[in-house]
Design an enzyme around this catalytic site. Structure first.
Site, mmCIF file in Angstrom:
data_model
loop_
_atom_site.group_PDB
_atom_site.id
_atom_site.type_symbol
_atom_site.label_atom_id
_atom_site.label_comp_id
_atom_site.label_asym_id
_atom_site.label_seq_id
_atom_site.Cartn_x
_atom_site.Cartn_y
_atom_site.Cartn_z
ATOM 1 C CG HIS A 17 -1.678 1.291 1.390
ATOM 2 N ND1 HIS A 17 -2.563 1.806 0.465
ATOM 3 C CD2 HIS A 17 -1.624 2.204 2.415
ATOM 4 C CE1 HIS A 17 -3.025 2.970 0.909
ATOM 5 N NE2 HIS A 17 -2.473 3.227 2.084
ATOM 6 C CG HIS B 299 0.950 7.060 4.203
ATOM 7 N ND1 HIS B 299 1.427 6.276 3.188
ATOM 8 C CD2 HIS B 299 -0.339 6.673 4.406
ATOM 9 C CE1 HIS B 299 0.468 5.459 2.775
ATOM 10 N NE2 HIS B 299 -0.602 5.669 3.497
ATOM 11 C CD GLU C 162 -3.771 5.591 10.594
ATOM 12 O OE1 GLU C 162 -4.721 4.884 10.230
ATOM 13 O OE2 GLU C 162 -3.428 6.635 10.004
ATOM 14 C CG ASP C 163 -1.924 1.346 10.491
ATOM 15 O OD1 ASP C 163 -2.807 1.645 11.317
ATOM 16 O OD2 ASP C 163 -2.067 1.501 9.266
ATOM 17 C CG ASP D 209 -4.047 6.708 2.179
ATOM 18 O OD1 ASP D 209 -3.458 5.637 2.345
ATOM 19 O OD2 ASP D 209 -5.088 7.031 2.811
ATOM 20 C CG ASP E 275 -20.612 14.489 -28.254
ATOM 21 O OD1 ASP E 275 -19.967 15.505 -28.565
ATOM 22 O OD2 ASP E 275 -21.823 14.349 -28.483
#
Length: 803
Positions: A76, A100, A104-105, A165, A282
């Site tokens: 990720h 990043h 947090e993890d 992200d 178009d």
């Protein structure tokens, strides 16, 4: 094809991640080889040491963690970093992108990131780190976005990482429950996509729109995809048209690259909803890339000369860029077969910014240097030019990523302490994707932003402009001029409007503030929040005597409000009259300066204090405008003898002489000339001569009737005079008392006065005054203009009866 390519890149990253972080000969782990290759295409001399160390830390800290799709978690941050590298992000952003999710993890701390990678990387990582649900509960997501937006205000690269992200998470959202997919898609639609639009990152915005469309509207998405696939099975007429355009530009000697740019799914769906049946042309547009701005206009000229232009489709976003840095020429033309093609014309630099927005600026806070050399230097220089900076300088420059919308958002969110209010107002603020700029002629309060340009969201009213300009001082706003005409505060502003705002003085009796009706006209969260706070803190005042921002519905859609504003005498060039400058709102009230008056913004007006009313005791209204008694009780007028054509003349001896000394001379009451005015005389009944100002309507009427003018001139040393002045003002209590006190303070005597009934929150006072010296007239008019609420004072000219 893009989805297949994205899937192939993701699998490559997954295989590399499974191999661990064994370094290659160049010192880079296999997993970031592709990222490094893409990054060096933009920044050939970039130092990749920080990227290598960031990957090693991220891979080791995320080791053992798996995504719901079954892939190693490290894929990720790798995928997010690759997205940003493809858009031209610089090394600091890529380093933070790899890290990043670590704080947090994983067990990695923010302090550890700061020690190893510096303050910038640490700030970016902290900016995208979510708040804990344990601490914030249901408010965790809104407050996380608030934290992220505040961080973006200091460094826009925070939001760049968040957008990339979210895009990668949306690509892999299929493994989650349908209800969770819908919830994430709605937040993406309401918040992230508008932010991507405002930051100009069209490459991310377009794919996010398509992914959200597929989740929230699967049936419409399927039908649109079927239309696109059906079109792909046929020969695209744009291929032939593009060849014709290449030939035309080649013959004109313009070096250009002509491409066919297919519309993405949501774009096709919107066009289908707008036009109904779509033609074969178009499903895409022609994109023409050139080297410099002049070539863009050269291409435009050739297209409009050799094909039939569709003028309604022409837009020049080069001369007037969009608020998100976007620049291009838009046009459309019909070829010889009647096929209409839409065209985008831009330079390669504009194309990079159009695709990547603020990401294309590299580091937007420091001028390009070091790694910004070579290809990267070109990209960074493009950003500097787009921002109005000077490429190649090593000094810090103005941040181009702090536009009006972001500054407004950061301002009002600080007052929205309630999470639900913030979340609702944020979605509403981002629901509009256009911005306008109005120009405030007044410098405003000392605490207000400097400069005349005021950016506002499309649909903003004068109420919104007042709060954007003055903050809480806008509670005292009592009127506005739009493009020189008085307008209701509810008037919706247009791009490029010239605006003047009028504030009630601070020294008025009783509290001053908005009425609940203002909320109906407030478009911006800042205005709504400020108005609600005032109403909540003044419930008794609101119930007792609410003020209104709305004037009757006679206000036209062009910003006018009933009668046009009388033109200032100075602007007309009337003799002997000072020319007022633009009215400006001062801390003490409304000031209309003249050429001789002190510059606006030199200080507050003095408190006028209690002022006695006129001799007859009138002039003390009680409402927001003059009271009915005050308006109905003008000072008694002196009887005037009837004059020629009903214009009326003064009876006292006039300081004017003719060639015949025994002739009786009177000053015309219709225009009340004063010494040094250019004047003309006409003989009336009884042999007397009536003297008019040259620009009086009676002069033109009598000349057209064949009446012969009589030469007249002012007596040498003429001093005293009688004059009629008209004061235009916003109605308020004690206005008549303040004006008469000001007149008296200038040594003038009131011969007669007339106050018309208030109309559309405005009132007109007409005074006939006796001055001891005509030279004091300019100072008297300036003093009257300084009375709070007065926006114009002119020499009165009464209409002439023609019957």
């Amino acid at each position: 094809m893009s989805s297949v390519r994205n899937l192939r890149n993701l699998r490559k990253l997954s295989r590399a991640a499974l191999l661990g972080h064994a370094p290659r000969r160049d010192g880079l782990p296999d997993a970031i080889e592709h990222v490094a290759k893409v990054h060096r295409a933009h920044y050939p001399r970039a130092d990749l040491g920080a990227l290598r160390r960031a990957y090693v830390l991220a891979e080791s800290s995320h080791r053992g963690q798996m995504r719901k799709s079954g892939e190693p978690y490290i894929t990720h941050p790798l995928a997010v970093t690759l997205l940003l590298a493809q858009l031209g992000a610089e090394t600091t952003t890529l380093t933070a992108s790899l890290l990043h999710d670590t704080v947090e993890d994983t067990e990695v701390t923010l302090e550890q990131v700061r020690r190893e990678f510096g303050d910038e990387v640490s700030y970016l990582v902290d900016g995208v780190t979510k708040l804990e649900k344990v601490d914030y509960g249901a408010a965790a997501e809104p407050e996380t976005f608030r934290k992220m937006l505040v961080a973006t205000g200091n460094d826009v690269r925070v939001m760049s990482i968040k957008l990339a992200d979210r895009l990668h998470n949306m690509r892999t959202l299929g493994v989650m429950r349908p209800e969770k997919q819908a919830r994430i898609a709605k937040v993406t639609r309401d918040v992230l996509i508008p932010l991507a639009e405002r930051l100009g990152v069209q490459a991310l915005k377009s794919e996010l729109e398509d992914l959200v469309f597929a989740i929230l509207h699967p049936e419409e998405h399927a039908r649109t995809r079927e239309m696109i696939q059906e079109h792909a099975r046929r020969t695209d007429p744009l291929t032939e048209i593009a060849a014709s355009v290449r030939r035309v530009l080649r013959e004109a000697g313009i070096a250009a690259q002509v491409l066919i740019r297919p519309r993405h799914t949501v774009s096709v769906h919107r066009l289908h909803m707008k036009r109904g049946e779509l033609s074969a042309c178009d499903f895409g547009r022609l994109l023409i890339l050139v080297e410099d701005d002049a070539d863009c206009y050269g291409v435009l000229g050739e297209l409009h000369t050799c094909f039939t232009p569709v003028i309604s489709e022409f837009k020049d976003f080069i001369a007037v860029p969009k608020f998100n840095l976007y620049q291009s020429l838009h046009t459309a033309f019909a070829d010889g077969n009647g096929r209409v093609a839409e065209v985008l014309v831009r330079t390669r630099r504009m194309h990079r910014v159009a695709e990547a927005g603020v990401i294309a600026l590299g580091n937007p806070y420091v001028a390009p240097q070091g790694e910004q050399e070579g290809a990267g230097g070109d990209a960074a220089s493009a950003g500097a030019e787009a921002a109005g900076g000077v490429p190649g300088t090593a000094t810090e420059r103005t941040d181009p990523t702090r536009p009006g919308w972001l500054s407004r958002l950061l301002e009002w969110q600080s007052h929205a302490t309630d999470t639900d209010t913030f979340w609702a107002e944020l979605r509403d603020e981002l629901s509009q994707d256009r911005e306008i700029t109005v120009y405030c002629a007044s410098p405003g309060l000392a605490s207000a932003p400097s400069g005349g340009a005021l950016p506002l969201p499309a649909g903003a009213s004068c109420v919104d402009a007042a709060y954007a300009r003055y903050g809480e001082a806008a509670h005292r706003c009592i009127g506005a001029r739009v493009n020189g005409r008085l307008a209701a505060l509810s008037t919706v502003l247009r791009d490029g409007d010239a605006l003047q705002l009028f504030l009630e003085p601070t020294a008025t009796a009783g509290p001053s503030g908005p009425s609940p009706e203002w909320l109906e006209h407030a478009r911006t969260p800042a205005a709504r929040i400020a108005i609600r706070h005032w109403l909540a803190s003044h419930p008794a005042d609101t119930a007792a005597e609410p003020r209104t921002a709305e004037t009757p519905e006679t206000a036209g859609t062009d910003g006018g409000a009933g009668e046009p504003v009388p033109e200032p005498v100075g602007a007309r060039g009337g003799p002997g009259a000072p020319g007022p400058g633009p009215c400006t709102a001062e801390p003490g009230g409304v000031l209309c300066p003249t050429a001789e008056a002190p510059a606006a913004g030199t200080g507050a007006l003095p408190d006028p204090g209690p002022a006695p009313g006129p001799a007859n005791g009138t002039g003390t209204g009680t409402g927001t405008a003059l009271g009915a008694d005050e308006a109905a009780a003008p000072l008694p007028e002196s009887p005037e003898p009837e004059s020629d054509s009903g214009t009326g003349t003064e009876t006292e001896a006039a300081p004017v002489v003719t060639d015949h000394p025994d002739t009786v001379v009177r000053l015309a009451r219709c225009c009340t000339p004063v010494p040094r005015d250019a004047v003309t005389g006409f003989t009336v009944r009884g042999g007397a001569v009536t003297v008019h100002r040259d620009n009086c309507q009676a002069v033109a009427r009598m000349r057209s009737a064949g009446r012969r003018a009589v030469p007249v001139r002012w007596e040498q040393g003429a001093a005293g005079c009688r004059v009629t002045l008209r004061a235009e003002a916003f109605g308020r209590p004690r206005l008549l008392a303040d004006l008469t006190e000001t007149i008296a303070s200038q040594g003038a005597a009131v011969v007669s006065a007339d106050v018309e009934p208030p109309r559309e929150q405005r009132v007109r006072h007409t005074y006939t005054l006796q001055l001891p010296d005509a030279t004091g007239l300019p100072a008297l008019m300036r003093a009257m203009r300084r009375v709070p609420g007065v926006y114009d004072v002119t020499r009165a000219v009464r209409p002439v009866t023609t019957g």
